[in-house]
Design an enzyme around this catalytic site. Structure first.
Site, PDB file in Angstrom:
ATOM      1  CE  LYS A   1      -5.887  38.116 -19.122  1.00 40.75           C
ATOM      2  NZ  LYS A   1      -7.240  38.073 -19.719  1.00 40.75           N
TER       3      LYS A   1
HETATM    4  P1  NAD Z   1     -13.298  35.508 -11.088  1.00 41.94           P
HETATM    5  O1  NAD Z   1     -12.114  35.784 -10.251  1.00 41.94           O
HETATM    6  O2  NAD Z   1     -14.480  36.399 -10.946  1.00 41.94           O
HETATM    7  O3  NAD Z   1     -13.775  34.006 -10.875  1.00 41.94           O
HETATM    8  C1  NAD Z   1     -12.885  32.920 -11.076  1.00 41.94           C
HETATM    9  C2  NAD Z   1     -13.552  31.647 -10.641  1.00 41.94           C
HETATM   10  O4  NAD Z   1     -12.664  30.566 -10.914  1.00 41.94           O
HETATM   11  C3  NAD Z   1     -13.841  31.608  -9.147  1.00 41.94           C
HETATM   12  O5  NAD Z   1     -15.034  30.891  -8.936  1.00 41.94           O
HETATM   13  C4  NAD Z   1     -12.646  30.830  -8.604  1.00 41.94           C
HETATM   14  O6  NAD Z   1     -12.894  30.187  -7.373  1.00 41.94           O
HETATM   15  C5  NAD Z   1     -12.449  29.826  -9.714  1.00 41.94           C
HETATM   16  N1  NAD Z   1     -11.087  29.252  -9.739  1.00 41.94           N
HETATM   17  C6  NAD Z   1      -9.898  29.902  -9.632  1.00 41.94           C
HETATM   18  N2  NAD Z   1      -8.882  29.024  -9.683  1.00 41.94           N
HETATM   19  C7  NAD Z   1      -9.456  27.791  -9.824  1.00 41.94           C
HETATM   20  C8  NAD Z   1      -8.956  26.479  -9.935  1.00 41.94           C
HETATM   21  N3  NAD Z   1      -7.637  26.229  -9.865  1.00 41.94           N
HETATM   22  N4  NAD Z   1      -9.852  25.465 -10.109  1.00 41.94           N
HETATM   23  C9  NAD Z   1     -11.189  25.701 -10.153  1.00 41.94           C
HETATM   24  N5  NAD Z   1     -11.710  26.919 -10.034  1.00 41.94           N
HETATM   25  C10 NAD Z   1     -10.858  27.942  -9.881  1.00 41.94           C
HETATM   26  O7  NAD Z   1     -12.767  35.509 -12.598  1.00 41.94           O
HETATM   27  P2  NAD Z   1     -13.610  35.685 -13.938  1.00 41.94           P
HETATM   28  O8  NAD Z   1     -13.477  37.105 -14.351  1.00 41.94           O
HETATM   29  O9  NAD Z   1     -14.942  35.064 -13.775  1.00 41.94           O
HETATM   30  O10 NAD Z   1     -12.730  34.838 -14.957  1.00 41.94           O
HETATM   31  C11 NAD Z   1     -12.928  33.437 -15.158  1.00 41.94           C
HETATM   32  C12 NAD Z   1     -12.333  33.041 -16.501  1.00 41.94           C
HETATM   33  O11 NAD Z   1     -12.970  33.814 -17.539  1.00 41.94           O
HETATM   34  C13 NAD Z   1     -10.839  33.301 -16.664  1.00 41.94           C
HETATM   35  O12 NAD Z   1     -10.301  32.312 -17.512  1.00 41.94           O
HETATM   36  C14 NAD Z   1     -10.792  34.645 -17.375  1.00 41.94           C
HETATM   37  O13 NAD Z   1      -9.577  34.850 -18.083  1.00 41.94           O
HETATM   38  C15 NAD Z   1     -11.978  34.489 -18.307  1.00 41.94           C
HETATM   39  N6  NAD Z   1     -12.534  35.739 -18.814  1.00 41.94           N
HETATM   40  C16 NAD Z   1     -12.983  36.702 -17.969  1.00 41.94           C
HETATM   41  C17 NAD Z   1     -13.520  37.861 -18.495  1.00 41.94           C
HETATM   42  C18 NAD Z   1     -14.098  38.942 -17.626  1.00 41.94           C
HETATM   43  O14 NAD Z   1     -14.708  39.867 -18.169  1.00 41.94           O
HETATM   44  N7  NAD Z   1     -13.990  38.889 -16.320  1.00 41.94           N
HETATM   45  C19 NAD Z   1     -13.574  38.047 -19.897  1.00 41.94           C
HETATM   46  C20 NAD Z   1     -13.123  37.021 -20.731  1.00 41.94           C
HETATM   47  C21 NAD Z   1     -12.613  35.874 -20.169  1.00 41.94           C
END
Ligand code: NAD
Length: 420
Positions: A108
Site C-alpha cells: 500500500k
Molecule cells: P474514492 O476516492 O473513489 O471514493 C471514496 C468515497 O469515500 C468518496 O465518496 C468519499 O467522499 C468518501 N469518504 C472519504 N472519507 C470519508 C469519511 N471520512 N467519511 C465518509 N465518507 C468518506 O475511493 P474508492 O476507490 O471508492 O475506495 C473506497 C474504499 O474502497 C476504500 O476503503 C478503499 O481502500 C477500498 N477499495 C478500493 C478499491 C478500488 O479499486 N478503488 C479496491 C478495493 C478496496
C-alpha cells in the site's frame, strides 16, 4: 462526518490475524513472520504549489509480504494517511490476494494531503515527485500500485509516465487501473464495485434473500460505492441511502440512482444540491438505517462498538477496507448479521488488476466477456471456499477468509524456507 475515538487500523488488522491463527496449526515463527511488515519507506518531498510556494508532503510505500509474488496495492491521497494505516492496508492486501489465489503479495502507499483543496496541476506535481521518491521500490516484477481513495486512472497515467521517464522506455505493467488508451484493462474501473455486487448476490442466495426489491444503503459514493450502486439499481434493488464525505441522501422508497450520481458528479457532493425526493442524512444516521444490505464503501473504522448495536442491516458487504472493528464484529456475530468481509468482498479490484498486469506483460488485450467471466468465476469460488471453511470450523466469515488467506501465505512461506 462525526468522529469517534481514534482507532489504530494496524491494531485492528493484527487482532484479526490473532483470531484466525488460533484456528490454524502454525509455527509461532511463521506467525511472527507473516505479521511483520517486510519493507516500509517514508518519504518527505517538496512540491511547487500554484501560488509559487513550496510545500513538503509526507508519503509512504509499504510492502507487507512478497512470499506469493510481487507486492500489489493501491495508492491513497487522504489527510488521515499515516504509517500504521498504510501497514494495515498492505497486510489486508496480502490476505486478499491469497484469498482470491492470485500470485501477488500485499502493498500500500499514500500521501498525507487534502486532494479536495488541491488543483489538478498540484496533484500531478505531487504524484510525479512521490513516484520519483518511491521508484526504487516499484516495478512490474516488484511492486505494482493501483488506485485507492482519491486516486484514479489519470493519477495512474502520471505514475506510469514518471516511471517511464526514469527508465527511458514504456513500462505499462508498473501500474494497474490505467486508462484504456495506455494499456488499462477493460472492466478495471468497475471491477471492485462489480465484485461487491457479485459477493452480495452469493450471500443473498445463501440467506435466501432476493436482491430484487432489497433495500440497500451505501456509505461512500466513489469508485467502489458509486459503481456498486449502479449494479444494485440495475438488478432491481432499492438504494435507499448513499453518502459522501460531507453526508448523504435518503429516500425510504428508493433513490433515483442515475440522477443522484450525476448530481454528485456535477456538484462534488450531494448536499449542496438537494434533488427531488431525497432527504439529507449524516453518515452516522446512514449507517443505522433500517435496510437489508449495508455496504460501507468509504474508509476504515466506520462500524464500531458505539454504533454496531444500532445497525439494522441483515447483511454487511464490505466495499471499503477495514470498515468494521473487532468489537463491532463480535456484536454483529452475536446478532446474526451476515458479514462478507473486505478481503473477499472488495477483491474484484485487485483481481482485474491482476488481469491487467497479465495482459501488459503478455501484450494481449482481453475482451469484456473474458474479463467478466473470469472475475465472476473467481469471486464465486472464493465465496464458496470461505463459506465452507466458516461452516466446517464454526468460524465467522471474516475469520474463515483470513484462515484461507493466511493459510496460503503460511504454506508458501514454509515451502520457500527461511534464508539463509
Ligand atoms: P474514492 O476516492 O473513489 O471514493 C471514496 C468515497 O469515500 C468518496 O465518496 C468519499 O467522499 C468518501 N469518504 C472519504 N472519507 C470519508 C469519511 N471520512 N467519511 C465518509 N465518507 C468518506 O475511493 P474508492 O476507490 O471508492 O475506495 C473506497 C474504499 O474502497 C476504500 O476503503 C478503499 O481502500 C477500498 N477499495 C478500493 C478499491 C478500488 O479499486 N478503488 C479496491 C478495493 C478496496
Amino acid at each position: 462526518m462525526e468522529k469517534e475515538e481514534k482507532i489504530n487500523s494496524l491494531d485492528v488488522a493484527l487482532r484479526q490475524v490473532d483470531k484466525a491463527v488460533a484456528h490454524l496449526d502454525l509455527d509461532p515463527g511463521i506467525i511472527a513472520k507473516i505479521k511483520s511488515t517486510r519493507r516500509q519507506l517514508t518519504v518527505n518531498f517538496p512540491v511547487k504549489m500554484d501560488d509559487g510556494s513550496i510545500k513538503i508532503f509526507t508519503g509512504y510505500r509499504i510492502q507487507h509480504n512478497t512470499t506469493r509474488g510481487p507486492a500489489k496495492g493501491g495508492i491513497r491521497y487522504h489527510p488521515d494517511v499515516n504509517l500504521d494505516e498504510m501497514k494495515a492496508l498492505a497486510m489486508w492486501m496480502t490476505w486478499k490476494c491469497a484469498v482470491v489465489n492470485i500470485p501477488f503479495g500485499g502493498a500500500k502507499g499514500g500521501v498525507e494531503c487534502d486532494p479536495k483543496s488541491m488543483s489538478s496541476r498540484e496533484i500531478e506535481n505531487m504524484t510525479r515527485r512521490y513516484v520519483y521518491e518511491i521508484a526504487m521500490m516499484i516495478g512490474p516484477d516488484r511492486d505494482i500500485p493501483a488506485p485507492d481513495v482519491h486516486t484514479n486512472p489519470q493519477v495512474m497515467a502520471w505514475i506510469m509516465d514518471t516511471y517511464n521517464t526514469l527508465k527511458g522506455y514504456s513500462v505499462p505493467g508498473v501500474v494497474t487501473g490505467k486508462p484504456l488508451e495506455l494499456g488499462g484493462s477493460i472492466g478495471r474501473l468497475e471491477a471492485t464495485g462489480k465484485g461487491v455486487f457479485i459477493i452480495a448476490q452469493e450471500a443473498a442466495k445463501h440467506l435466501n434473500m432476493p436482491i430484487e426489491g432489497a433495500r440497500v444503503v451505501i456509505q461512500g459514493c466513489g469508485n467502489v460505492g458509486g459503481t456498486a450502486a449502479q449494479y444494485f439499481d440495475r438488478a432491481g434493488a432499492k438504494i435507499i441511502g448513499i453518502s459522501d464525505y460531507d453526508g448523504g441522501i435518503y429516500n425510504p422508497n428508493g433513490l433515483n440512482v442515475p440522477e443522484a450520481l450525476s448530481c454528485r458528479n456535477q456538484y462534488s457532493c450531494f448536499i449542496t444540491h438537494k434533488g427531488p425526493g431525497w432527504d439529507e442524512i449524516t453518515n452516522r444516521e446512514l449507517l443505522e438505517l433500517d435496510c437489508d444490505i449495508l455496504i460501507p464503501a468509504a474508509i476504515e473504522n466506520q462500524l464500531t462498538h458505539a454504533n454496531a448495536p444500532r445497525v439494522r442491516a441483515k447483511m454487511i458487504v464490505e466495499g471499503a477496507n477495514g470498515p468494521t472493528t473487532p468489537e463491532a464484529d463480535e456484536i454483529f456475530n452475536d446478532r446474526g448479521i451476515f458479514i462478507a468481509p473486505d478481503i473477499l468482498a472488495n477483491a474484484g479490484g485487485v483481481t482485474v488488476s491482476y488481469f491487467e498486469w497479465v495482459q501488459n506483460l503478455q501484450e494481449l488485450i482481453w475482451n469484456e466477456e473474458e474479463i467478466s467471466e473470469r472475475l465472476t468465476r473467481i469471486m464465486r469460488k472464493s465465496f464458496s471456499d470461505i463459506l465452507a471453511i466458516s461452516q466446517k470450523e464454526k468460524a465467522d466469515m471474516r475469520t474463515a477468509a483470513l484462515m484461507l488467506g493466511i493459510g496460503r501465505v503460511a504454506q508458501a512461506t514454509k515451502l520457500l524456507g527461511i534464508y539463509p
